[in-house]
Scaffold this motif. Structure first.
Motif, PDB file in Angstrom:
ATOM      1  N   LEU A 110       0.835  -1.286  -0.108  1.00 38.64           N
ATOM      2  CA  LEU A 110       0.030  -0.085  -0.161  1.00 38.64           C
ATOM      3  C   LEU A 110       0.849   1.380  -0.042  1.00 38.64           C
ATOM      4  CD1 LEU A 110      -3.055   0.870   0.341  1.00 38.64           C
ATOM      5  CD2 LEU A 110      -2.543   0.923   2.730  1.00 38.64           C
ATOM      6  N   ALA A 111       2.001   1.101   0.850  1.00 38.29           N
ATOM      7  CA  ALA A 111       2.674   2.287   0.864  1.00 38.29           C
ATOM      8  C   ALA A 111       3.434   2.564  -0.363  1.00 38.29           C
ATOM      9  CB  ALA A 111       3.992   2.031   1.956  1.00 38.29           C
ATOM     10  N   GLU A 112       3.792   1.530  -1.155  1.00 37.79           N
ATOM     11  CA  GLU A 112       4.672   1.558  -2.421  1.00 37.79           C
ATOM     12  C   GLU A 112       3.538   2.244  -3.430  1.00 37.79           C
ATOM     13  OE1 GLU A 112       5.848  -2.061  -3.717  1.00 37.79           O
ATOM     14  OE2 GLU A 112       6.395  -1.393  -5.872  1.00 37.79           O
ATOM     15  N   PHE A 113       2.461   1.712  -3.400  1.00 40.42           N
ATOM     16  CA  PHE A 113       1.214   2.320  -4.125  1.00 40.42           C
ATOM     17  C   PHE A 113       1.101   3.823  -4.107  1.00 40.42           C
ATOM     18  CE2 PHE A 113      -2.686   2.984  -6.271  1.00 40.42           C
ATOM     19  CZ  PHE A 113      -2.556   2.289  -7.354  1.00 40.42           C
ATOM     20  N   PHE A 114       1.165   4.106  -2.846  1.00 40.43           N
ATOM     21  CA  PHE A 114       0.828   5.386  -2.629  1.00 40.43           C
ATOM     22  C   PHE A 114       1.939   6.299  -2.939  1.00 40.43           C
ATOM     23  CE2 PHE A 114       2.133   9.030   0.719  1.00 40.43           C
ATOM     24  CZ  PHE A 114       0.892   9.760   0.647  1.00 40.43           C
ATOM     25  N   GLU A 115       3.164   5.928  -2.778  1.00 45.10           N
ATOM     26  CA  GLU A 115       4.516   6.798  -2.987  1.00 45.10           C
ATOM     27  C   GLU A 115       4.352   6.851  -4.657  1.00 45.10           C
ATOM     28  OE1 GLU A 115       7.784   7.563  -0.846  1.00 45.10           O
ATOM     29  OE2 GLU A 115       7.704   5.119  -0.205  1.00 45.10           O
ATOM     30  N   ASN A 116       4.168   5.865  -5.399  1.00 47.81           N
ATOM     31  CA  ASN A 116       4.001   5.837  -6.704  1.00 47.81           C
ATOM     32  C   ASN A 116       3.041   6.931  -7.377  1.00 47.81           C
ATOM     33  OD1 ASN A 116       6.318   4.063  -7.237  1.00 47.81           O
ATOM     34  ND2 ASN A 116       4.860   2.381  -7.324  1.00 47.81           N
ATOM     35  N   ALA A 117       1.957   6.747  -6.740  1.00 47.78           N
ATOM     36  CA  ALA A 117       0.831   7.494  -7.181  1.00 47.78           C
ATOM     37  C   ALA A 117       1.075   9.074  -6.675  1.00 47.78           C
ATOM     38  CB  ALA A 117      -0.639   7.172  -6.466  1.00 47.78           C
ATOM     39  N   VAL A 118       1.947   9.511  -5.665  1.00 46.20           N
ATOM     40  CA  VAL A 118       2.072  10.762  -5.459  1.00 46.20           C
ATOM     41  C   VAL A 118       3.149  11.240  -6.036  1.00 46.20           C
ATOM     42  CG1 VAL A 118       3.270  12.338  -3.551  1.00 46.20           C
ATOM     43  CG2 VAL A 118       1.780  10.555  -2.959  1.00 46.20           C
ATOM     44  N   SER A 119       4.055  10.386  -6.784  1.00 47.11           N
ATOM     45  CA  SER A 119       5.154  11.053  -7.663  1.00 47.11           C
ATOM     46  C   SER A 119       4.336  11.181  -8.896  1.00 47.11           C
ATOM     47  CB  SER A 119       6.344  10.258  -7.808  1.00 47.11           C
ATOM     48  OG  SER A 119       6.299   9.233  -8.725  1.00 47.11           O
ATOM     49  N   GLU A 120       3.268  10.402  -9.711  1.00 43.45           N
ATOM     50  CA  GLU A 120       2.594  10.657 -10.544  1.00 43.45           C
ATOM     51  C   GLU A 120       1.822  11.876 -10.660  1.00 43.45           C
ATOM     52  OE1 GLU A 120       2.733   8.976 -13.422  1.00 43.45           O
ATOM     53  OE2 GLU A 120       3.884   7.226 -12.927  1.00 43.45           O
ATOM     54  N   LEU A 121       1.156  12.083  -9.401  1.00 46.26           N
ATOM     55  CA  LEU A 121       0.543  13.377  -8.991  1.00 46.26           C
ATOM     56  C   LEU A 121       1.392  14.582  -9.391  1.00 46.26           C
ATOM     57  CD1 LEU A 121      -2.295  14.018  -7.877  1.00 46.26           C
ATOM     58  CD2 LEU A 121      -1.505  14.301  -5.765  1.00 46.26           C
ATOM     59  N   LYS A 122       2.564  14.545  -9.160  1.00 46.60           N
ATOM     60  CA  LYS A 122       3.427  15.527  -9.492  1.00 46.60           C
ATOM     61  C   LYS A 122       3.740  15.849 -10.874  1.00 46.60           C
ATOM     62  CE  LYS A 122       6.154  15.311  -5.272  1.00 46.60           C
ATOM     63  NZ  LYS A 122       7.327  14.646  -4.606  1.00 46.60           N
ATOM     64  N   THR A 123       3.553  14.828 -11.777  1.00 47.49           N
ATOM     65  CA  THR A 123       3.702  15.144 -13.075  1.00 47.49           C
ATOM     66  C   THR A 123       2.153  15.795 -13.781  1.00 47.49           C
ATOM     67  OG1 THR A 123       2.575  13.021 -13.842  1.00 47.49           O
ATOM     68  CG2 THR A 123       5.128  13.038 -13.545  1.00 47.49           C
ATOM     69  N   PHE A 124       1.142  15.872 -13.067  1.00 47.22           N
ATOM     70  CA  PHE A 124      -0.010  16.602 -13.287  1.00 47.22           C
ATOM     71  C   PHE A 124      -0.005  17.869 -12.937  1.00 47.22           C
ATOM     72  CE2 PHE A 124      -1.654  12.092 -13.541  1.00 47.22           C
ATOM     73  CZ  PHE A 124      -2.210  12.141 -14.892  1.00 47.22           C
ATOM     74  N   LYS A 125       0.581  18.102 -11.636  1.00 54.67           N
ATOM     75  CA  LYS A 125       0.731  19.458 -11.012  1.00 54.67           C
ATOM     76  C   LYS A 125       1.462  19.524  -9.810  1.00 54.67           C
ATOM     77  CE  LYS A 125      -2.541  22.893  -8.988  1.00 54.67           C
ATOM     78  NZ  LYS A 125      -3.815  23.293  -8.548  1.00 54.67           N
ATOM     79  N   GLU A 126       2.198  20.303  -9.808  1.00 56.25           N
ATOM     80  CA  GLU A 126       3.345  20.534  -8.525  1.00 56.25           C
ATOM     81  C   GLU A 126       2.423  20.987  -7.504  1.00 56.25           C
ATOM     82  OE1 GLU A 126       6.212  19.824  -7.521  1.00 56.25           O
ATOM     83  OE2 GLU A 126       7.137  19.042  -9.754  1.00 56.25           O
ATOM     84  N   GLY A 127       2.721  20.624  -6.233  1.00 61.38           N
ATOM     85  CA  GLY A 127       2.401  21.153  -5.042  1.00 61.38           C
ATOM     86  C   GLY A 127       0.839  20.670  -4.572  1.00 61.38           C
ATOM     87  N   LEU A 128       0.445  19.631  -5.147  1.00 61.86           N
ATOM     88  CA  LEU A 128      -0.717  19.226  -4.682  1.00 61.86           C
ATOM     89  C   LEU A 128      -0.725  18.199  -3.337  1.00 61.86           C
ATOM     90  CD1 LEU A 128      -2.811  17.676  -7.561  1.00 61.86           C
ATOM     91  CD2 LEU A 128      -3.490  19.681  -6.360  1.00 61.86           C
ATOM     92  N   ASN A 129      -1.700  18.459  -2.548  1.00 61.73           N
ATOM     93  CA  ASN A 129      -1.499  17.966  -1.142  1.00 61.73           C
ATOM     94  C   ASN A 129      -1.778  16.390  -1.514  1.00 61.73           C
ATOM     95  OD1 ASN A 129      -1.834  16.938   1.725  1.00 61.73           O
ATOM     96  ND2 ASN A 129      -3.204  18.710   2.174  1.00 61.73           N
TER      97      ASN A 129
END
Ligand code: MN
Length: 475
Positions: free
Chosen positions: A320-339
């Motif tokens: 779950l932690a790995e999925f979370f971290e991968n998703a957060v790093s993908e989120l940065k490619t859409f927009k920087e600074g999202l919570n």
């Protein structure tokens, strides 16, 4: 009573999940239901057979020792621990006496004495029909790690936290499933009370409670013994003995008087040569250690500002932690600074909920971290509201489709056009005269009722705040 201070040490046995047993090539599967399936002349202790050391088991214990900051003994050996019991086919257990694999180390501020490697026993099964006891040797000679702590522990809470953290580390290292209910991790508690009498420390007698197979039992037996021993000490001396835990009565029960170490007549195992641990490639083993739970906690606090229960839900589940971290790093490619908080909410409540409900594991999951990040981005952009997002997530879960495609195909766009929303509001007002009358009498709660009606008409696409404004203007 409050002047008694408990002194607690733990001994924890852990079944290692190697492919084969400790000293032979029988399969290591203590869960095997058919008795005496995974056995051979070596683990049955037939005369003339010779043991060979399972290197994977040795490496597992060394990795645990490294993770806990212990010293890996350069020179190690096995010894025979002699005792007679029907579940012990050889009449002795191959264990380690004076040269354990690991010396020292610490966890949660509690010092470790040692960690050594030995073999498990078989299991006795009582058949009430025939009133006979039968022996199943599937578990005999399964690799067993024994960890001993110094008596540093002062409370049930500390003991349980220690055992929980150890369990987590064993899972991170992938050396054992460490499931207490299955007997893969078994805790023994050593406990005595002591107190200061006129400036002199008086230590009471140590009692051992064996085979605790849940964290609740560990906590329960410590609480019970603290009370029991204090009662006994008011009148006399605590009897040195081994006790067991009765889960039903929630109390400890006397089992037998404790043997002294010399009763076991330890001597070096003549069939196994002493060996140097350097021969196992210590550098490589050190490099194989994953990021450990404590380090992950620190990093999650720093990188994602996550701590407490929210962080722990990820710490206890590496996938779950790995999925979370991968998703957060993908989120940065859409927009920087999202919570990442909103992403975590959709992941740990909605997605994990769907996975549990449908018994889907991360291996079979159709949603990739990137598409979850994409969904969160759509929410951030105001393109979809939470109700619609949940529908999209469900569809993504079922089909693995791209969230934006689902959004377009299903028409789940958040309604921003207020003329459309106004029309719905006017319809609702016309259809619910009594709610309108209530509102006019001062029952403001009836607005919520009408917003609900509008939301269901809009299939969750209307922003409730915007709807409220329109209602108030029109009422
Ligand atoms: Mn042992």
């Amino acid at each position: 009573m409050p002047n008694y201070i408990p002194t607690i040490g733990l001994e924890i046995h852990v079944e290692l999940k190697t492919k084969t047993k400790m000293f032979c090539d029988s399969l290591n599967n203590p869960e095997e239901n058919h008795p005496n399936t995974n056995v051979c002349p070596v683990c049955l202790g037939h005369s003339g057979t010779l043991p060979t050391i399972n290197k994977e088991a040795v490496k597992s214990v060394i990795r645990v020792g490294m993770a806990l900051g212990g010293e890996i003994n350069p020179q190690t050996k096995f010894d025979r621990k002699n005792y007679f019991y029907p579940d012990l086919p050889k009449g002795y257990q191959i264990s380690q006496y004076d040269q354990p694999l690991v010396l020292g180390g610490s966890l949660n501020g509690i010092t470790l004495t040692r960690i050594h490697l030995e073999e498990d026993t078989g299991r006795l099964l009582h058949d009430p029909k025939t009133n006979m006891t039968l022996v199943d040797f599937n578990r005999a000679s399964v690799p067993l790690m024994e960890l001993v702590t110094e008596p540093d522990i002062k409370s049930a809470e500390e003991a349980v936290n220690f055992a929980k953290e150890l369990q987590l580390i064993l899972r991170y290292l992938d050396v054992s499933s460490a499931d207490m209910e299955k007997g893969q991790m078994r805790v023994e508690v050593n406990i005595s009370l002591g107190k200061w009498v006129k400036g002199v420390w008086k230590q009471g007698t140590k009692v051992e409670i064996k085979n605790l197979n849940s964290f609740g039992a560990v906590a329960g037996c410590i609480a019970y013994e603290i009370k029991r021993q204090a009662e006994v000490m008011k009148k006399g001396k605590v009897h040195q003995e081994t006790r067991g835990w009765d889960d039903g009565k929630y109390e400890t029960v006397s089992q037998r008087s404790k043997e002294e170490a010399h009763d076991y007549r330890y001597f070096p195992e003549p069939d196994l040569p002493p060996f140097e641990t350097a021969s196992l490639g210590l550098e490589e083993l050190k490099d194989s250690l994953p990021e450990l739970p404590a380090a992950k906690r620190d990093r999650f606090k720093k990188e994602y500002d996550l701590e407490g229960a929210k962080a722990e839900s990820l710490i206890i589940d590496q996938r779950l932690a790995e999925f979370f971290e991968n998703a957060v790093s993908e989120l940065k490619t859409f927009k920087e600074g999202l919570n990442p908080q909103i992403l975590l909410n959709y992941l740990s409540s909605d997605l994990v909920g769907l996975m549990k409900e449908n018994e889907v594991s991360f291996n079979d999951l159709k949603i990739k971290p990137e598409s979850l990040a994409h969904l969160v981005f759509l929410i951030d952009q105001g393109k979809v509201l939470s109700r619609g997002a949940k529908d999209i997530l469900k569809k993504m879960f079922e089909t693995g489709e791209d969230p934006e495609d689902i959004l377009n195909n299903e028409g789940l766009h958040a309604m921003s056009d207020s003329s459309e929303l106004k029309k719905v509001v006017k319809d609702i007002i016309a259809e619910n005269p009594s709610a309108v009358a209530d509102y006019k009498k001062g029952k403001t709660a009836s607005v919520q009722f009408m917003i609900g009606k509008a939301m269901s008409k809009l299939k969750g696409r209307g922003n409730p705040e915007v709807l409220k404004d329109i209602f108030i203007k029109n009422l």
